[in-house]
Design an enzyme around this catalytic site. Structure first.
Site, PDB file in Angstrom:
ATOM      1  N   TYR A 115       4.312   9.069 -11.453  1.00 17.56           N
ATOM      2  CA  TYR A 115       3.570   8.307 -10.558  1.00 17.56           C
ATOM      3  C   TYR A 115       2.832   7.558 -11.612  1.00 17.56           C
ATOM      4  O   TYR A 115       2.617   6.253 -11.282  1.00 17.56           O
ATOM      5  CB  TYR A 115       2.386   9.310  -9.970  1.00 17.56           C
ATOM      6  CG  TYR A 115       1.504   8.773  -8.934  1.00 17.56           C
ATOM      7  CD1 TYR A 115       1.837   8.282  -7.771  1.00 17.56           C
ATOM      8  CD2 TYR A 115       0.109   8.888  -9.570  1.00 17.56           C
ATOM      9  CE1 TYR A 115       0.907   7.551  -7.057  1.00 17.56           C
ATOM     10  CE2 TYR A 115      -0.677   8.105  -8.537  1.00 17.56           C
ATOM     11  CZ  TYR A 115      -0.484   7.462  -7.311  1.00 17.56           C
ATOM     12  OH  TYR A 115      -1.486   6.962  -6.432  1.00 17.56           O
ATOM     13  N   ASN A 171       0.812  -1.285  -0.010  1.00 21.30           N
ATOM     14  CA  ASN A 171      -0.157   0.010   0.017  1.00 21.30           C
ATOM     15  C   ASN A 171       1.114   1.190  -0.015  1.00 21.30           C
ATOM     16  O   ASN A 171       0.412   2.414  -0.531  1.00 21.30           O
ATOM     17  CB  ASN A 171      -0.972  -0.170   1.153  1.00 21.30           C
ATOM     18  CG  ASN A 171      -1.364   1.550   1.413  1.00 21.30           C
ATOM     19  OD1 ASN A 171      -2.416   1.776   0.909  1.00 21.30           O
ATOM     20  ND2 ASN A 171      -0.938   2.008   2.560  1.00 21.30           N
TER      21      ASN A 171
HETATM   22  P1  NAP Z   1      -0.816   8.640   2.299  1.00 19.36           P
HETATM   23  O1  NAP Z   1      -1.666   9.265   3.307  1.00 19.36           O
HETATM   24  O2  NAP Z   1       0.245   9.891   1.762  1.00 19.36           O
HETATM   25  O3  NAP Z   1      -0.143   7.733   3.046  1.00 19.36           O
HETATM   26  C1  NAP Z   1       1.150   6.945   2.445  1.00 19.36           C
HETATM   27  C2  NAP Z   1       1.740   5.759   3.330  1.00 19.36           C
HETATM   28  O4  NAP Z   1       2.944   5.429   2.371  1.00 19.36           O
HETATM   29  C3  NAP Z   1       2.049   6.119   4.612  1.00 19.36           C
HETATM   30  O5  NAP Z   1       1.840   5.305   5.551  1.00 19.36           O
HETATM   31  C4  NAP Z   1       3.550   6.385   4.423  1.00 19.36           C
HETATM   32  O6  NAP Z   1       4.144   6.187   5.624  1.00 19.36           O
HETATM   33  C5  NAP Z   1       3.980   5.120   3.322  1.00 19.36           C
HETATM   34  N1  NAP Z   1       5.311   5.743   2.804  1.00 19.36           N
HETATM   35  C6  NAP Z   1       5.571   6.830   1.904  1.00 19.36           C
HETATM   36  N2  NAP Z   1       6.525   6.995   1.875  1.00 19.36           N
HETATM   37  C7  NAP Z   1       7.287   5.807   2.349  1.00 19.36           C
HETATM   38  C8  NAP Z   1       8.727   5.604   2.504  1.00 19.36           C
HETATM   39  N3  NAP Z   1       9.639   6.233   2.017  1.00 19.36           N
HETATM   40  N4  NAP Z   1       9.135   4.284   3.035  1.00 19.36           N
HETATM   41  C9  NAP Z   1       7.916   3.477   3.662  1.00 19.36           C
HETATM   42  N5  NAP Z   1       6.662   3.951   3.766  1.00 19.36           N
HETATM   43  C10 NAP Z   1       6.399   4.999   2.946  1.00 19.36           C
HETATM   44  O7  NAP Z   1      -1.377   8.124   0.811  1.00 19.36           O
HETATM   45  P2  NAP Z   1      -2.680   7.279   0.715  1.00 19.36           P
HETATM   46  O8  NAP Z   1      -3.758   8.100   0.097  1.00 19.36           O
HETATM   47  O9  NAP Z   1      -3.108   6.413   1.984  1.00 19.36           O
HETATM   48  O10 NAP Z   1      -2.241   6.202  -0.122  1.00 19.36           O
HETATM   49  C11 NAP Z   1      -2.139   4.901  -0.259  1.00 19.36           C
HETATM   50  C12 NAP Z   1      -1.824   4.116  -1.281  1.00 19.36           C
HETATM   51  O11 NAP Z   1      -3.043   4.493  -2.311  1.00 19.36           O
HETATM   52  C13 NAP Z   1      -0.620   4.588  -2.163  1.00 19.36           C
HETATM   53  O12 NAP Z   1       0.027   3.649  -2.881  1.00 19.36           O
HETATM   54  C14 NAP Z   1      -1.464   5.587  -3.399  1.00 19.36           C
HETATM   55  O13 NAP Z   1      -0.604   5.690  -4.288  1.00 19.36           O
HETATM   56  C15 NAP Z   1      -2.634   4.810  -3.452  1.00 19.36           C
HETATM   57  N6  NAP Z   1      -3.734   5.683  -3.904  1.00 19.36           N
HETATM   58  C16 NAP Z   1      -4.265   6.618  -3.245  1.00 19.36           C
HETATM   59  C17 NAP Z   1      -5.358   7.267  -3.756  1.00 19.36           C
HETATM   60  C18 NAP Z   1      -6.071   8.414  -2.991  1.00 19.36           C
HETATM   61  O14 NAP Z   1      -6.947   8.891  -3.728  1.00 19.36           O
HETATM   62  N7  NAP Z   1      -5.678   8.595  -1.859  1.00 19.36           N
HETATM   63  C19 NAP Z   1      -5.823   7.025  -5.146  1.00 19.36           C
HETATM   64  C20 NAP Z   1      -5.209   6.053  -5.926  1.00 19.36           C
HETATM   65  C21 NAP Z   1      -4.019   5.174  -5.156  1.00 19.36           C
HETATM   66  P3  NAP Z   1       5.479   6.964   6.502  1.00 19.36           P
HETATM   67  O15 NAP Z   1       5.356   8.351   6.036  1.00 19.36           O
HETATM   68  O16 NAP Z   1       5.111   6.802   7.703  1.00 19.36           O
HETATM   69  O17 NAP Z   1       6.537   6.304   5.791  1.00 19.36           O
END
Ligand code: NAP
Length: 245
Positions: free
Chosen positions: A150, A84
């Site tokens: 991305y 994720n």
């Molecule tokens: P978010 O709130 O920014 O959370 C991202 C997560 O990834 C955090 O727990 C962060 O943990 C972890 N992460 C980021 N950089 C990292 C690193 N260098 N090492 C280890 N962990 C890391 O994003 P989200 O919206 O929940 O997204 C979750 C997933 O869904 C992602 O893959 C995103 O691309 C996908 N997605 C999201 C959406 C949306 O609308 N939100 C849409 C399509 C896809 P730490 O910062 O603690 O490391």
């Protein structure tokens, strides 16, 4: 016993996925840079956290050489991997990005999930049922100006899933799923982009202003229901919003 490995549990969709798995009594090994004290105090016996920065590939490789994964899954009959963790940056037109930011995004969004998937498959051969889900994005399948890095990284996950599905490994099912537009910090980051960096910014502002974002809990419940259900893997590169329950 079902056991799960999850990345990015510290906030957003990952926290909601962790919550949904833990609420079902599934022991969880969770990887991110930050911890999640709230989840830890709610589920001290079920949640193990490891602090890892996926942009530091050698550190991840070193951790994968420890017995941590093997020890965690040793008594599992069913095993889950949810890739994720992900990041959106660098946002901007090609030619304007910082080279380090591009390498960072590829390490977190592609290298880490591929290394984890490889280690997971190697470590869970004794499990009759093994399931891998990559959290993909609509951006893997539709081009968005300003998001070329991305888009490319998420398309890589989709294609890894297709190739892995074609291997028909014993007990293994895989899917790369777009979660929809989920109300997390990543969406706030999208709305904070400039129009020059991301010409479709207005569309995402309108979705937020008209209340059309999915809550992390709703997306996570749908994901976990599908992940644990009988139809998981029937669609390898799907959209969570359009899958059967
Ligand atoms: P978010 O709130 O920014 O959370 C991202 C997560 O990834 C955090 O727990 C962060 O943990 C972890 N992460 C980021 N950089 C990292 C690193 N260098 N090492 C280890 N962990 C890391 O994003 P989200 O919206 O929940 O997204 C979750 C997933 O869904 C992602 O893959 C995103 O691309 C996908 N997605 C999201 C959406 C949306 O609308 N939100 C849409 C399509 C896809 P730490 O910062 O603690 O490391």
């Amino acid at each position: 016993m079902i056991k799960a490995l999850l990345t990015g549990h510290s906030r957003g969709l990952g926290t909601a996925i962790a919550d949904a798995l833990l609420a079902r009594g599934i022991p969880l090994l969770a990887l991110a840079r930050s911890g999640n004290p709230q989840l830890c105090s709610a589920h001290p016996d079920l949640l193990q956290e490891v602090s890892l920065d996926f942009s530091d590939t050698p550190s991840l490789q070193a951790w994968l050489h420890t017995p941590a994964l093997r020890d965690f899954f040793a008594d599992a009959e069913s095993a889950l991997l949810i890739n994720n963790a992900g990041l959106l940056q660098p946002v901007g037109l090609v030619g304007e990005a910082d080279a380090t930011a591009i390498a960072h995004a590829v390490a977190v969004n592609v290298t880490a999930p591929l290394l984890l998937t490889n280690a997971f498959v190697a470590t869970t051969r004794h499990c009759a049922d093994r399931r891998v889900v990559h959290i993909s994005s609509g951006a893997a399948r539709s081009p968005y100006a300003g998001w070329s890095v991305y888009c490319a990284t998420k398309a890589a996950l989709d294609h890894q899933a297709r190739a892995m599905a074609a291997e028909h490994l014993p007990g293994l099912r895989v899917a790369s799923l777009a979660p929809g537009v989920v109300d997390t910090a990543m969406q706030a980051e999208i709305r904070a982009s400039s129009v020059e960096q991301f010409p479709q910014k207005g569309r995402f502002e309108a979705l937020k202003n008209s209340g059309q974002l999915t809550s992390p809990d709703k997306a996570a419940q749908r994901l976990v229901n599908y992940l644990l259900g009988p139809n998981f893997g029937d669609v390898v590169d799907g959209d969570l919003r359009h899958l059967p329950d």
